[in-house]
Design an enzyme around this catalytic site. Structure first.
Site, PDB file in Angstrom:
ATOM      1  CG  ASP A  93      25.821  41.582  42.008  1.00  0.00           C
ATOM      2  OD1 ASP A  93      24.993  40.762  42.407  1.00  0.00           O
ATOM      3  OD2 ASP A  93      26.620  41.197  41.092  1.00  0.00           O
ATOM      4  CB  SER A  94      20.899  44.519  40.975  1.00  0.00           C
ATOM      5  OG  SER A  94      21.699  44.647  39.593  1.00  0.00           O
ATOM      6  N   GLY A  95      22.348  41.446  40.452  1.00  0.00           N
ATOM      7  CA  GLY A  95      22.122  40.424  39.181  1.00  0.00           C
ATOM      8  C   GLY A  95      22.435  40.844  37.918  1.00  0.00           C
ATOM      9  N   GLY A  96      22.204  42.106  37.815  1.00  0.00           N
ATOM     10  CA  GLY A  96      21.979  42.659  36.351  1.00  0.00           C
ATOM     11  C   GLY A  96      23.227  42.539  35.494  1.00  0.00           C
ATOM     12  CG  ASP A 147      23.243  49.088  36.866  1.00  0.00           C
ATOM     13  OD1 ASP A 147      23.005  48.003  37.275  1.00  0.00           O
ATOM     14  OD2 ASP A 147      24.327  49.970  36.665  1.00  0.00           O
ATOM     15  CD  GLN A 209      25.089  52.390  34.452  1.00  0.00           C
ATOM     16  OE1 GLN A 209      25.876  52.934  33.853  1.00  0.00           O
ATOM     17  NE2 GLN A 209      25.267  51.374  35.343  1.00  0.00           N
ATOM     18  N   GLY A 236      28.829  51.371  35.186  1.00  0.00           N
ATOM     19  CA  GLY A 236      29.130  51.592  33.799  1.00  0.00           C
ATOM     20  C   GLY A 236      30.460  51.967  33.522  1.00  0.00           C
ATOM     21  CG  ASP A 286      32.883  45.153  43.234  1.00  0.00           C
ATOM     22  OD1 ASP A 286      32.476  46.432  43.070  1.00  0.00           O
ATOM     23  OD2 ASP A 286      32.923  44.330  42.496  1.00  0.00           O
ATOM     24  CB  CYS A 324      53.555  40.829  52.452  1.00  0.00           C
ATOM     25  SG  CYS A 324      51.934  40.299  52.721  1.00  0.00           S
ATOM     26  CB  CYS A 326      49.644  37.965  54.211  1.00  0.00           C
ATOM     27  SG  CYS A 326      50.574  36.797  52.840  1.00  0.00           S
ATOM     28  CB  CYS A 329      54.732  36.931  53.084  1.00  0.00           C
ATOM     29  SG  CYS A 329      54.231  37.366  51.389  1.00  0.00           S
ATOM     30  CG  HIS A 355      50.758  37.753  48.820  1.00  0.00           C
ATOM     31  ND1 HIS A 355      51.416  38.463  49.760  1.00  0.00           N
ATOM     32  CD2 HIS A 355      50.705  38.480  47.597  1.00  0.00           C
ATOM     33  CE1 HIS A 355      51.953  39.460  49.033  1.00  0.00           C
ATOM     34  NE2 HIS A 355      51.771  39.582  47.676  1.00  0.00           N
TER      35      HIS A 355
HETATM   36 ZN    ZN Z   1      51.923  38.185  51.765  1.00  0.00          ZN
END
Ligand code: ZN
Length: 398
Positions: A93-96, A147, A209, A236, A286, A324, A326, A329, A355
């Protein structure tokens, strides 16, 4: 041989898009979820865990890395990929956003964001140019422009002023990246001895934005597109507005963005947000939700959320989610995970995060498959049944 940034649309189902994003460090299947590695690490996860869990791209926070250990130190280590041991795609990201979150410790001027470090109180001015330079030194595969992030609600005139400033900053960011690229080509060293461009194939995303105002979103999208960024993000949103308002703004903005570039919705969201925003044409996400909630004991399952602290799991030998696959699990019971959580064992964070990330990444796999097979609508219904917003406060078994 550097892979150039590229995006190919492979299939669509309604407005949902199945695509493939190529970066200098590899290919990302989209729609994709990017685990958040704030300090150059996804909390509790090794890069091996991330790989094994199917993560294809991670996000790192420029603000934190700039302040500590410093982007120049990372550049001297060969860039962020080498420094953190992750050779896959990275978006910074830009840090903003973090700078803006500092509230009274920051001030916005036309130049940039003036802020005091949360670490030692030192004063910094984050300009659009500096955000480009820092990310060039980090060498991420995707860099974001600086931004201005407005909260919700924002009056229309305030949103307009802020949107216009973001456009001016975007133009400065774009110019700066072009000048860095040409500088490398000319082998000019400039006054700065640090190798500025670690990753010559780094892409730059513009950010649309305009708060929740359709006319501002349109103006912002048109002007940002005119600068011809590698791709576009929607910023935004997820700043406190009601969910339906967010979905509406996402739909309206996505429709204004080019079909042949990825669209990134920043900082969102719940499992339902993902499927609803894919349905509106979003490709990249994200969010700290799966990782942060894991550390608080809130786990995502196909039947809805589950709070591992709950006394009812004290002698429950089942895995978190019977469907699941993973590591957590396959190996551990709810009873054990509850014990680890209450005992404040480090492993509780690691196993729960494994998980939750698996759940998010697997949800994206299901979404991608559903788009290809034309069954996206039915998957969306299934996710709605287990994840109505009301349910988020309760337990899978309630
Ligand atoms: Zn799991």
């Amino acid at each position: 041989m550097v892979n150039q940034f590229d995006f190919r649309l492979l299939a669509t189902d309604g407005l949902a898009r199945r695509g493939q994003m190529t970066t200098p460090h590899g290919i990302v299947q989209t729609p994709a979820f990017m685990p958040v590695g704030t300090q150059g690490a996804v909390k509790g996860m090794s890069v091996r865990d991330l790989r094994e869990n199917g993560a294809e791209i991670i996000l790192a926070n420029t603000y934190h890395l700039y302040l500590r250990p410093g982007d120049r130190l990372i550049a001297r280590r060969g860039g962020l990929h080498r420094f953190i041991g992750w050779n896959g795609p990275i978006l910074t990201d830009s840090g903003g956003y973090q700078a803006f979150s500092l509230g009274p410790r920051r001030r916005i001027t036309e130049d940039g964001v003036c802020f005091r470090s949360h670490l030692d109180g030192s004063e910094h001015l984050l300009t659009p140019e500096l955000a480009v330079d820092i990310q060039a030194r980090l060498g991420s595969d995707v860099a974001m422009v600086l931004d201005e992030c407005l909260g919700y609600p924002a009056a229309e005139d305030e949103a307009r002023r802020s949107m216009a400033r973001t456009l001016r900053w975007a133009a400065r960011s774009h110019d700066r990246l072009l000048s860095l690229r040409s500088r490398t080509a000319d082998h000019e060293t400039d006054v700065d001895p640090t190798p500025v461009v670690i990753n010559p194939g780094q892409a730059q995303f513009g950010i649309v934005q305009g708060s929740v105002y359709p006319n501002l979103r349109r103006e912002s999208a048109d002007a940002t597109r005119a600068m011809d960024f590698d791709a576009y993000a929607i910023g935004g949103l997820s700043v406190g507005e009601p969910t339906d308002v967010m979905y509406e703004a996402v739909a309206a903005t996505a429709a204004l963005l080019p079909v042949d570039r990825p669209r990134y919705l920043m900082g969102t969201g719940t499992p339902l947000d993902l499927v609803e925003c894919v349905a509106r044409g979003i490709d990249l996400f994200d969010c700290v939700l799966p990782t942060r909630n894991a550390r608080n004991g809130q786990l995502f399952t196909r039947r809805g959320p589950l709070n591992i602290k709950n006394a009812r799991y004290a002698e429950d030998d089942r895995p978190i989610d019977e469907e699941c696959g993973c590591y957590t699990c396959r190996r551990h019971s709810r009873a054990y995970l509850r014990h680890l959580f209450l005992a404040k064992e480090i492993n509780a964070s690691t196993l729960n995060t494994l998980h939750n990330l698996h759940f998010y990444l697997d949800t994206l796999v299901r979404i991608r498959d559903a788009i290809v097979f034309g069954s996206f609508e039915s998957l969306k219904k299934t996710l709605h049944q287990s994840y109505s917003l009301r349910l988020l406060a309760h337990d899978a078994d309630d």
